[in-house]
Design a protein around this motif. Structure first.
Motif, PDB file in Angstrom:
ATOM      1  N   ILE A   1       0.581  -0.819  -0.153  1.00  0.00           N
ATOM      2  CA  ILE A   1      -0.347   0.242   0.294  1.00  0.00           C
ATOM      3  C   ILE A   1       1.257   1.558  -0.089  1.00  0.00           C
ATOM      4  CG2 ILE A   1      -1.665  -1.106   0.975  1.00  0.00           C
ATOM      5  CD1 ILE A   1      -1.048  -0.109   3.060  1.00  0.00           C
ATOM      6  N   PRO A   2       0.572   2.347  -0.326  1.00  0.00           N
ATOM      7  CA  PRO A   2       1.151   4.038  -0.310  1.00  0.00           C
ATOM      8  C   PRO A   2       1.697   4.187   0.687  1.00  0.00           C
ATOM      9  CG  PRO A   2      -0.505   4.041  -1.444  1.00  0.00           C
ATOM     10  CD  PRO A   2      -0.805   2.511  -1.311  1.00  0.00           C
ATOM     11  N   GLU A   3       1.324   3.422   1.869  1.00  0.00           N
ATOM     12  CA  GLU A   3       2.046   3.852   3.157  1.00  0.00           C
ATOM     13  C   GLU A   3       3.193   2.942   3.349  1.00  0.00           C
ATOM     14  OE1 GLU A   3      -2.352   5.638   3.255  1.00  0.00           O
ATOM     15  OE2 GLU A   3      -0.879   3.028   2.960  1.00  0.00           O
ATOM     16  N   ALA A   4       2.992   2.098   3.184  1.00  0.00           N
ATOM     17  CA  ALA A   4       4.025   0.829   3.652  1.00  0.00           C
ATOM     18  C   ALA A   4       5.286   1.169   3.929  1.00  0.00           C
ATOM     19  CB  ALA A   4       3.896  -0.443   2.634  1.00  0.00           C
ATOM     20  N   ALA A   5       6.109   2.423   3.010  1.00  0.00           N
ATOM     21  CA  ALA A   5       7.478   2.604   3.001  1.00  0.00           C
ATOM     22  C   ALA A   5       7.422   4.182   4.185  1.00  0.00           C
ATOM     23  CB  ALA A   5       8.031   3.008   1.505  1.00  0.00           C
ATOM     24  N   TYR A   6       6.552   4.851   4.233  1.00  0.00           N
ATOM     25  CA  TYR A   6       6.240   5.662   5.580  1.00  0.00           C
ATOM     26  C   TYR A   6       6.428   5.618   6.326  1.00  0.00           C
ATOM     27  CZ  TYR A   6       6.632   7.598   0.242  1.00  0.00           C
ATOM     28  OH  TYR A   6       7.261   7.562  -0.887  1.00  0.00           O
ATOM     29  N   LEU A   7       6.335   4.482   6.867  1.00  0.00           N
ATOM     30  CA  LEU A   7       5.664   3.989   8.269  1.00  0.00           C
ATOM     31  C   LEU A   7       7.603   4.504   9.266  1.00  0.00           C
ATOM     32  CD1 LEU A   7       4.207   0.297   7.599  1.00  0.00           C
ATOM     33  CD2 LEU A   7       3.471   2.430   8.112  1.00  0.00           C
ATOM     34  N   SER A   8       7.324   4.454  10.837  1.00  0.00           N
ATOM     35  CA  SER A   8       8.343   4.842  10.936  1.00  0.00           C
ATOM     36  C   SER A   8       9.421   3.548  11.074  1.00  0.00           C
ATOM     37  CB  SER A   8       8.160   4.483  12.855  1.00  0.00           C
ATOM     38  OG  SER A   8       7.315   3.632  13.443  1.00  0.00           O
ATOM     39  N   VAL A   9       8.876   2.594  10.450  1.00  0.00           N
ATOM     40  CA  VAL A   9       9.909   1.000  10.344  1.00  0.00           C
ATOM     41  C   VAL A   9       9.210   0.736   9.125  1.00  0.00           C
ATOM     42  CG1 VAL A   9      10.979  -1.270  10.727  1.00  0.00           C
ATOM     43  CG2 VAL A   9      10.352   0.983  12.747  1.00  0.00           C
ATOM     44  N   PRO A  10      10.048   1.538   8.078  1.00  0.00           N
ATOM     45  CA  PRO A  10       9.281   1.036   6.266  1.00  0.00           C
ATOM     46  C   PRO A  10       9.174  -1.008   6.125  1.00  0.00           C
ATOM     47  CG  PRO A  10      10.631   2.885   6.556  1.00  0.00           C
ATOM     48  CD  PRO A  10      10.969   1.949   7.541  1.00  0.00           C
ATOM     49  N   LEU A  11       8.367  -0.766   5.927  1.00  0.00           N
ATOM     50  CA  LEU A  11       7.573  -2.348   5.931  1.00  0.00           C
ATOM     51  C   LEU A  11       7.676  -3.263   5.148  1.00  0.00           C
ATOM     52  CD1 LEU A  11       5.385  -4.585   7.227  1.00  0.00           C
ATOM     53  CD2 LEU A  11       3.099  -3.829   5.583  1.00  0.00           C
ATOM     54  N   THR A  12       8.615  -4.267   4.466  1.00  0.00           N
ATOM     55  CA  THR A  12       9.114  -5.216   3.482  1.00  0.00           C
ATOM     56  C   THR A  12       7.065  -5.619   3.374  1.00  0.00           C
ATOM     57  OG1 THR A  12      10.846  -5.687   4.714  1.00  0.00           O
ATOM     58  CG2 THR A  12      10.219  -7.501   3.261  1.00  0.00           C
ATOM     59  N   THR A  13       7.345  -6.208   2.334  1.00  0.00           N
ATOM     60  CA  THR A  13       6.107  -6.387   2.136  1.00  0.00           C
ATOM     61  C   THR A  13       5.744  -6.785   0.121  1.00  0.00           C
ATOM     62  OG1 THR A  13       3.220  -5.465   1.334  1.00  0.00           O
ATOM     63  CG2 THR A  13       4.853  -4.311   0.669  1.00  0.00           C
ATOM     64  N   VAL A  14       4.941  -7.833  -0.269  1.00  0.00           N
ATOM     65  CA  VAL A  14       4.782  -7.817  -1.477  1.00  0.00           C
ATOM     66  C   VAL A  14       3.780  -7.253  -2.681  1.00  0.00           C
ATOM     67  CG1 VAL A  14       4.035  -9.803  -3.119  1.00  0.00           C
ATOM     68  CG2 VAL A  14       4.810 -10.383  -0.454  1.00  0.00           C
ATOM     69  N   ARG A  15       4.337  -6.821  -3.515  1.00  0.00           N
ATOM     70  CA  ARG A  15       3.703  -5.580  -4.031  1.00  0.00           C
ATOM     71  C   ARG A  15       2.854  -6.428  -5.425  1.00  0.00           C
ATOM     72  NH1 ARG A  15       7.794  -1.570  -6.757  1.00  0.00           N
ATOM     73  NH2 ARG A  15       7.438  -0.642  -4.672  1.00  0.00           N
ATOM     74  N   GLN A  16       1.867  -5.884  -5.419  1.00  0.00           N
ATOM     75  CA  GLN A  16       0.768  -6.917  -6.857  1.00  0.00           C
ATOM     76  C   GLN A  16       0.971  -5.218  -7.615  1.00  0.00           C
ATOM     77  OE1 GLN A  16      -2.784  -8.648  -5.744  1.00  0.00           O
ATOM     78  NE2 GLN A  16      -2.565  -8.041  -3.926  1.00  0.00           N
ATOM     79  N   ASP A  17       1.436  -5.670  -8.822  1.00  0.00           N
ATOM     80  CA  ASP A  17       1.245  -4.742 -10.075  1.00  0.00           C
ATOM     81  C   ASP A  17      -0.452  -4.698 -10.647  1.00  0.00           C
ATOM     82  OD1 ASP A  17       1.488  -3.571 -12.330  1.00  0.00           O
ATOM     83  OD2 ASP A  17       2.924  -4.339 -12.983  1.00  0.00           O
ATOM     84  N   PHE A  18      -1.475  -4.032 -10.119  1.00  0.00           N
ATOM     85  CA  PHE A  18      -2.715  -4.200 -10.466  1.00  0.00           C
ATOM     86  C   PHE A  18      -3.336  -3.701 -11.245  1.00  0.00           C
ATOM     87  CE2 PHE A  18      -2.601  -3.305  -5.375  1.00  0.00           C
ATOM     88  CZ  PHE A  18      -4.079  -5.142  -5.464  1.00  0.00           C
ATOM     89  N   GLY A  19      -1.927  -2.793 -12.248  1.00  0.00           N
ATOM     90  CA  GLY A  19      -2.355  -2.111 -13.579  1.00  0.00           C
ATOM     91  C   GLY A  19      -1.836  -3.086 -14.667  1.00  0.00           C
ATOM     92  N   GLU A  20      -1.187  -4.098 -14.483  1.00  0.00           N
ATOM     93  CA  GLU A  20      -0.563  -4.902 -15.087  1.00  0.00           C
ATOM     94  C   GLU A  20      -1.643  -6.379 -15.170  1.00  0.00           C
ATOM     95  OE1 GLU A  20       1.149  -7.488 -18.700  1.00  0.00           O
ATOM     96  OE2 GLU A  20       1.837  -4.951 -17.985  1.00  0.00           O
ATOM     97  N   ILE A  21      -2.169  -6.440 -13.962  1.00  0.00           N
ATOM     98  CA  ILE A  21      -3.386  -7.390 -13.914  1.00  0.00           C
ATOM     99  C   ILE A  21      -4.281  -7.573 -15.227  1.00  0.00           C
ATOM    100  CG2 ILE A  21      -5.114  -8.379 -12.920  1.00  0.00           C
ATOM    101  CD1 ILE A  21      -2.430  -8.827 -10.318  1.00  0.00           C
ATOM    102  N   ALA A  22      -4.805  -5.851 -15.058  1.00  0.00           N
ATOM    103  CA  ALA A  22      -5.954  -5.086 -15.671  1.00  0.00           C
ATOM    104  C   ALA A  22      -6.021  -5.213 -17.347  1.00  0.00           C
ATOM    105  CB  ALA A  22      -6.304  -3.888 -15.068  1.00  0.00           C
ATOM    106  N   ARG A  23      -4.336  -4.623 -18.119  1.00  0.00           N
ATOM    107  CA  ARG A  23      -3.753  -4.559 -19.360  1.00  0.00           C
ATOM    108  C   ARG A  23      -3.636  -6.437 -19.653  1.00  0.00           C
ATOM    109  NH1 ARG A  23      -0.515  -0.889 -16.092  1.00  0.00           N
ATOM    110  NH2 ARG A  23       1.110  -2.063 -16.725  1.00  0.00           N
ATOM    111  N   ARG A  24      -3.300  -6.617 -18.581  1.00  0.00           N
ATOM    112  CA  ARG A  24      -3.261  -8.431 -19.764  1.00  0.00           C
ATOM    113  C   ARG A  24      -4.858  -8.985 -19.358  1.00  0.00           C
ATOM    114  NH1 ARG A  24       2.261 -11.800 -18.038  1.00  0.00           N
ATOM    115  NH2 ARG A  24       3.649 -10.406 -17.193  1.00  0.00           N
ATOM    116  N   GLY A  25      -5.315  -8.867 -18.487  1.00  0.00           N
ATOM    117  CA  GLY A  25      -6.941  -9.254 -19.000  1.00  0.00           C
ATOM    118  C   GLY A  25      -7.331  -8.664 -20.410  1.00  0.00           C
ATOM    119  N   MET A  26      -7.784  -7.247 -20.478  1.00  0.00           N
ATOM    120  CA  MET A  26      -8.371  -6.559 -21.514  1.00  0.00           C
ATOM    121  C   MET A  26      -7.081  -6.732 -22.684  1.00  0.00           C
ATOM    122  SD  MET A  26     -10.469  -4.747 -20.022  1.00  0.00           S
ATOM    123  CE  MET A  26     -10.743  -3.942 -21.933  1.00  0.00           C
ATOM    124  N   ARG A  27      -6.435  -7.243 -22.824  1.00  0.00           N
ATOM    125  CA  ARG A  27      -5.801  -7.448 -24.311  1.00  0.00           C
ATOM    126  C   ARG A  27      -5.465  -8.925 -24.137  1.00  0.00           C
ATOM    127  NH1 ARG A  27      -0.339  -5.849 -22.061  1.00  0.00           N
ATOM    128  NH2 ARG A  27       0.126  -7.542 -21.003  1.00  0.00           N
TER     129      ARG A  27
END
Length: 351
Positions: free
Chosen positions: A280-306
């Motif tokens: 989420i956008p806030e994950a990088a700006y916590l007092s301890v920045p959060l290690t996380t798994v990023r989903q590419d929602f835009g790419e998921i949508a683009r592949r679906g439309m194609r």
């Protein structure tokens, strides 16, 4: 030129037939690239706007896609919906969106009937796959896109549906393997709500990584995607097990878990490492920045439309046989993970 510009005006100005202009406007093949560009230039120069009603009567297409969306109060579903609407518009389609209750099958059926009644070219379902599945109500023959993790054995899609989703299993496995590689003897898990497919997939990836490392799989705690539920689940874990590493099924619950850990007198990552999911956008700006798994929602949508658009253009209206597509998730390393028992630096100790 005064008055409404007609297709005949464009044809005359471009030096082509009205049939050629029609083919260009409707995106049909058998027009050379040079000719297509000439016609498009004249369309833009003259300000020609096709009569959508007339075009729909001729092509039997409305250039509208219906989207069935579940709850959008969580980051993942909201980002998925936004990406899908953007991808549809970029492909030249308008969208009609209806929202459904994740637990009400009758409401899901009504939502699909409402969209089908608008004479749409296709339907996309971005609702999370919970026990209620709106896709089950989409009539056969109408092109269908499902934005979810392809999981045919557990959740078979209607025949020919296009299925595109984030690789939740792979992302969860990578998050857990990262914690094990740091030297943690095991990794505990705060999962999403029971009944959600995404909960099952992320828990499956976590468990698979533990088994691959020869580590017993501990019992998971469940939340409801909210920070408050992550806080409660972490408090329960802290009172029941020796906790050094925690994989949490979404970032909101991870934020709640970190709060519970710090309120208990322990520190992230010195005493307990935490990994979230979603970025989420806030994950990088916590007092301890959060290690996380990023989903590419835009790419998921683009592949679906194609994959969906060729189904719309199929002459017989049948859905193509399309294998499910899993869009890779990326582990984003920040400051919330470290080897167990990492000594603090002098600057950290003064914080």
């Amino acid at each position: 030129m005064t008055g409404r510009v007609s297709m005949a005006d464009v044809a005359r100005s471009a030096g082509v037939s009205q049939k050629t202009v029609s083919r260009v406007v409707n995106g049909e093949p058998h027009v050379s690239q040079a000719l297509r560009e000439r016609v498009l230039h004249e369309i833009a120069r003259l300000g020609y706007h096709p009569d959508e009603t007339a075009r729909a009567l001729v092509t039997r297409r409305s250039r509208r896609i219906g989207i069935v969306a579940g709850r959008t109060s969580w980051f993942g579903p909201a980002a998925t919906l936004q990406g899908l609407a953007h991808a549809a518009r970029a492909a030249g389609y308008f969208v009609s969106i209806v929202h459904t209750d994740d637990e009400d099958d009758a409401e899901a059926a009504r939502a699909v009937r409402h969209l089908v009644g608008q004479g749409l070219d296709a339907i996309a379902v971005s609702a999370p796959h919970v026990p209620v599945d709106p896709a089950a109500h989409v009539p056969a023959g109408l092109p269908l896109l499902l934005l979810r993790y392809p999981d045919a054995p557990r959740a078979p899609a209607p025949p020919g549906a296009v299925v595109v989703g984030n690789d939740d299993v792979g992302g969860a496995r990578a998050a857990t393997a990262h914690l094990l590689a740091l030297g943690h003897r095991t990794v505990h898990h705060i999962a999403g709500p029971r009944g959600w497919a995404v909960t099952r997939h992320r828990a499956a990836g976590w468990a698979a990584a533990l088994r691959a490392a020869g580590v017993a799989v501990p019992a998971a705690r469940h939340g409801d995607w909210s920070a408050a539920s992550g806080w409660a689940a972490a408090r329960a874990l802290l009172g029941a097990v020796r906790l050094t590493a925690l994989f949490v099924a979404n970032d909101s619950m991870a934020i709640g878990a970190i709060h519970a850990i710090e309120r208990s007198g322990r520190r992230v990552p010195d005493d307990i490492s935490v990994v979230g999911f979603d970025d989420i956008p806030e994950a990088a700006y916590l007092s301890v920045p959060l290690t996380t798994v990023r989903q590419d929602f835009g790419e998921i949508a683009r592949r679906g439309m194609r994959l969906l658009i060729p189904a719309i253009g199929a002459a017989d209206g049948t859905r193509p046989a399309t294998p499910g597509v899993r869009v890779p998730a990326a582990l984003v390393l920040r400051d919330s993970t470290a080897p167990p028992g990492r000594p603090r630096t002098a600057s950290e100790a003064r914080r």
